[in-house]
Design an enzyme around this catalytic site. Structure first.
Site, mmCIF file in Angstrom:
data_model
loop_
_atom_site.group_PDB
_atom_site.id
_atom_site.type_symbol
_atom_site.label_atom_id
_atom_site.label_comp_id
_atom_site.label_asym_id
_atom_site.label_seq_id
_atom_site.Cartn_x
_atom_site.Cartn_y
_atom_site.Cartn_z
ATOM 1 N N GLY A 100 0.832 -1.191 0.000
ATOM 2 C CA GLY A 100 0.000 0.000 0.000
ATOM 3 C C GLY A 100 0.870 1.245 0.000
ATOM 4 O O GLY A 100 2.003 1.222 0.478
ATOM 5 N N GLY A 104 0.244 -5.062 0.738
ATOM 6 C CA GLY A 104 -1.037 -5.023 0.046
ATOM 7 C C GLY A 104 -1.108 -5.938 -1.154
ATOM 8 O O GLY A 104 -2.179 -6.446 -1.498
#
Length: 479
Positions: free
Chosen positions: A82, A132
């Site tokens: 992320g 992520g």
């Protein structure tokens, strides 16, 4: 912006045009594909990408026409995680803090939706797959590793804790390899990703375009057909290729050391191994592991370990909600280490150990961890958001989600076969070779099955001689 293309199913090419959308969507026959398209950021996820992906995944999951979804990334990463630098900046201001928390909420909801879809989902981890990116792939029924795959959950390096469902899937790997990866943040590469259960198949990168073309042309896209199609593109270990990093004596030591429920005990055991183990290579591994843990946020180590232990008995939905509570705590200032770590590691990129506070594991009180990260923030208290999913999505994910179904056999499955409780067990005991052949047959000749079963047997079983038959039957140690 959503782009639909009828282009072929070949490998994605890096985009030089800065105006290109961050996610590209393609349809080829009955195959749909999302391509993460921020190569300059190693395809790190941000809120605009999440907003593009969710409606696409929801639409695909309800489609009767497209039977296969493929996830890929442009360039040298599938997805490096992320875009947390922006998240930390938002969290620092009370006015924009809800946006930071909303990023995690959107990310975790997407991870769950990808795990819950009934259709075939193939995640191609051909490159850097971290944080992520792991969340997008970890619960897919088909997870492809290549020689380019670099896998890690490095959150403790930046003063945060493993998320995106990591407390669920890491805690279900064989032994304590998940605890090791979650605490140290260390990376594993290539075939190791497959042999440790994080991927279901290992395929040379050069074969990916041909594989996708074959998947797009399938008349039937059942799970079994897709599995055999991918397996046909696999490659056996070549002569001279090193064995899996974590096998034999090292794996036994790792599983023992990281089995503790306190960070202090793990560190103490590592010190003992470093000082007294007879094998120099294992002493070196212990030294490197101690050095890695020393660089990590002490608060993050304790949060991560407790979250992983709670994840063992949680559903995926429950684990993701717990992780959202933890993310909310970090964004709300439960520890300064998230901002400190992201700034040091990702922004200024300093080489020194970040100025963690508290600075040592001994200074971090377990009662504070329990209160701040596992008590104060929750939907029940009105202090953290709830995951929001479509009404037709199963929030229990029982038998519909089996991420290890097409992977190498797990230690638990091998144990069941030896003990006679496996659905394919016979009425008599098994020799080592009979056990190997059982799994070779069950996995239809899958690459690496023999090596995996033999390693588990040598670590976990004893052979007992049956005088009547002269055969040596296996018995699981401790039973």
């Amino acid at each position: 912006m959503m782009v639909s293309s009828q282009a072929g199913a070949s490998a994605p090419k890096p985009q030089a045009n800065g105006d290109e959308p961050p996610v590209v969507f393609e349809t080829v026959g009955q195959l749909r594909k999302y391509v993460l398209n921020r190569p300059q950021k190693l395809n790190a996820l941000d809120t605009p990408m999440l907003k593009l992906l969710r409606p696409y995944v929801e639409d695909w999951s309800r489609s009767q026409l497209s039977k296969i979804l493929v996830g890929q990334g442009v360039g040298r990463a599938f997805c490096a995680g992320g875009d947390v630098a922006g998240v930390v900046e938002l969290a620092a201001d009370e006015k924009t803090r809800p946006e930071a928390i909303d990023f995690f909420k959107r990310e975790f909801e997407l991870d769950y939706l990808l795990a819950a879809v009934a259709q075939v989902y193939v995640a191609v981890m051909d490159g850097i797959t971290m944080g992520g990116g792991v969340g997008l792939a970890a619960n897919a029924p088909f997870r492809i590793a290549t020689e380019n795959t670099l896998f890690a959950m490095p959150e403790t390096k930046i003063g945060y804790s493993p998320d995106v469902g990591a407390t669920f899937f890491l805690s279900r790997l064989d032994g304590e390899i998940g605890t090791y990866l979650g605490l140290t943040g260390e990376s594993i590469k290539g075939r190791d990703v497959y042999e440790l259960g994080l991927a279901t198949h290992f395929i040379p990168s050069r074969r990916i375009p041909a594989l996708l073309e074959r998947l797009a042309s399938l008349d039937r896209a059942s799970y079994e057909v897709v599995d055999s199609t991918i397996e046909e593109c696999s490659q056996e270990r070549e002569p001279g290729e090193p064995p899996c990093t974590f096998i034999s004596k090292l794996r036994t030591v790792l599983d023992s050391v990281f089995s503790h429920n306190s960070v202090e005990e793990i560190i103490a055991d590592l010190k003992q191994v470093h000082e007294s183990h007879e094998d120099a290579s294992i002493r070196k591994w212990a030294e490197e592991s101690l050095a890695a843990l020393d660089l990590r946020s002490p608060t993050s180590l304790k949060v991560a370990l407790l979250a992983l232990r709670k994840g063992r008995t949680a559903t995926l939905h429950g684990a993701l909600q717990n992780e959202l509570n933890i993310a909310t705590a970090y964004c709300s200032g439960a520890s300064p280490d998230f901002k400190t770590g992201v700034t040091s590691v990702l922004v200024t990129k300093t080489k020194e150990r970040p100025a963690w506070s508290p600075s040592t594991v001994a200074e971090v009180r377990d009662s504070d961890i329990a209160a701040k990260f596992f008590g104060q923030y929750s939907p029940q208290n009105g202090t953290a958001p709830s995951l929001e999913l479509p009404k037709d999505v199963d929030v229990e994910l029982g038998k519909t989600n089996e991420p290890m179904r097409f992977a190498l056999p797990t230690e638990q499955e091998i144990h069941q076969m030896v003990a006679g409780s496996h659905r394919s067990s016979g009425s008599t005991g098994l020799t080592k070779e009979e056990l190997v052949q059982k799994f070779v047959s069950l996995r239809k000749g899958k690459t690496g099955v023999r090596e995996k079963v033999v390693d588990v047997v040598e670590r976990k079983c004893v052979e007992e001689l049956d005088k009547a038959s002269g055969k040596k039957y296996l018995k699981w140690k401790g039973h």
